[in-house]
Design a protein around this motif. Structure first.
Motif, short mmCIF file in Angstrom:
data_model
loop_
_atom_site.label_atom_id
_atom_site.label_comp_id
_atom_site.label_asym_id
_atom_site.label_seq_id
_atom_site.Cartn_x
_atom_site.Cartn_y
_atom_site.Cartn_z
N TYR A 287 0.71 -1.31 -0.09
CA TYR A 287 -0.09 -0.01 0.09
C TYR A 287 0.85 1.35 0.04
CZ TYR A 287 -4.36 -2.58 0.61
OH TYR A 287 -5.58 -3.03 0.29
N ALA A 288 1.93 1.14 0.50
CA ALA A 288 2.90 2.42 0.81
C ALA A 288 3.29 2.70 -0.89
CB ALA A 288 4.26 2.14 1.52
N ARG A 289 3.63 1.63 -1.71
CA ARG A 289 3.92 1.84 -2.98
C ARG A 289 2.71 2.44 -3.90
NH1 ARG A 289 7.71 -3.56 -4.56
NH2 ARG A 289 9.10 -3.40 -2.57
N TRP A 290 1.61 1.87 -3.31
CA TRP A 290 0.56 2.20 -4.41
C TRP A 290 0.09 4.13 -3.89
CZ3 TRP A 290 -3.00 0.92 -8.03
CH2 TRP A 290 -4.14 1.54 -8.22
N TYR A 291 0.28 4.17 -2.85
CA TYR A 291 0.02 5.49 -2.52
C TYR A 291 0.98 6.49 -2.57
CZ TYR A 291 -4.50 4.05 -0.79
OH TYR A 291 -5.91 3.37 -0.81
N ALA A 292 2.24 5.89 -2.95
CA ALA A 292 3.45 6.84 -3.30
C ALA A 292 3.43 7.40 -4.85
CB ALA A 292 4.68 6.26 -3.08
N MET A 293 2.40 6.72 -5.64
CA MET A 293 2.28 7.04 -7.10
C MET A 293 1.25 8.28 -7.15
SD MET A 293 2.08 3.39 -9.21
CE MET A 293 0.35 2.70 -8.28
N SER A 294 1.31 8.78 -8.14
CA SER A 294 0.45 10.06 -8.44
C SER A 294 -1.14 9.44 -8.72
CB SER A 294 1.05 10.76 -9.61
OG SER A 294 1.17 10.23 -10.86
#
Length: 312
Positions: A48-55
């Motif tokens: 989830y950290a990777r998902w929400y790090a995306m624009s």
């Protein structure tokens, strides 16, 4: 396309965000891949950290967010599995998969009522049976991922191939190899009522310090394995043989503190026992029953693996 109730990188609302609704499924996958609820939670949190790090634009470009989340979680787990073997070489004593936190009591012939999962994390089936998870530990990381994703969660070999970096044909072979290991290790199924009877008889014989009854309930070639992780007192090496286990359990009963109680609890979907001291679970016992005898006992005392049994 999946819609989101949040913008930018704000903290998601699990009750509204469809992306967060995938969390339970991701935990289900990660626990089976890693054998540790704590590590599974970490893997999903990283996903989830990777998902929400995306624009927002990058997120919108992903046609199937659920598939993306599954792929990322599985790849993180694959990396964790690759490093886990090295970490376990320095682990104190034996390593046993983390037992799932259940408060369910069981009665003869029926596991008690509804399975209790305080965090609503893991759906129980035979793929979380502790005996099953122990066999998974003997597999290569790629075998484990291919088998769990295809045979348990019904992903295509083409999807698995994109995760493990092999061809679909190679992934088919990995899953087939894993399947053979499972079949070779699993005895014919013992009815649930019979398993419950045997574990209850074991508890009663143990509390009565009846060594003959214990020996009668244990397979002559039974094995007992304990996991204290260097953080709790227990035997460091497996105990081999029914008679040897019976003698060890009588010694445990003799040394049992007065404030310790043994309770019948469901452990990863099967009848098991827990030891509680001052209201806290300090030991979880899981049993592998073949026919009318106990062939394996797993004793988990590592407090880090019992966190979820003493909270929530």
């Amino acid at each position: 396309m999946t819609t989101r109730s949040m913008t930018g990188h704000d903290r998601p609302d699990p009750g509204q965000d469809p992306i967060m609704s995938e969390r339970r499924q991701l935990i289900n996958i990660a626990y089976r891949l890693l054998g540790s609820l704590a590590e599974a939670e970490d893997a999903v949190q990283e996903t989830y950290a990777r998902w929400y790090a995306m624009s927002t634009q990058e997120q919108d470009a992903i046609e199937l967010p659920g598939a993306w989340l599954t792929t990322v979680t599985s790849r993180i787990c694959l990396n964790v599995l690759g490093s886990a073997r090295a970490r376990r070489e320095t682990y104190v004593g034996e390593w046993i998969p983390e037992p799932l936190p259940e408060r369910t009591e069981w009665s003869t012939g029926q596991l008690g009522g509804t399975t209790v999962d305080p965090a609503d994390r893991v759906t129980l089936d035979e793929s979380v049976n502790l005996a099953f998870l122990v066999v998974l530990e003997s597999m290569t990381p790629a075998e484990r991922v291919a088998f769990i994703l295809h045979d348990v969660f019904c992903h295509s070999f083409a999807e698995v191939a994109g995760i493990v970096g092999r061809t679909p044909a190679a992934c088919r072979q990995l899953a087939a190899s894993a399947r053979r290991r499972i079949r070779a290790s699993q005895p014919s199924a013992t009815p649930a009522a019979q398993r419950a009877d045997i574990v209850r008889d074991f508890k009663q014989a143990w509390e009565a310090k009846d060594i003959d009854a214990l020996i009668g309930l244990l397979d002559p070639d039974a094995t007992a394995i304990a996991d204290g992780g260097g953080l709790a007192t227990t035997f460091l090496h497996p105990i081999e043989g029914g008679e040897q286990i019976a003698h060890a359990w009588i010694e445990i009963a003799r040394r049992r503190p007065g404030n310790m109680t043994f309770l019948e609890r469901t452990v990863n979907g099967h009848p098991g026992l827990t030891a509680q001291q001052d209201g806290l679970t300090v030991t979880v016992f899981a049993f592998d029953v073949a026919g009318d005898r106990i062939r394996r006992i797993w004793v988990v005392r590592n407090p880090e693996k019992l966190r979820h049994w003493t909270t929530g």
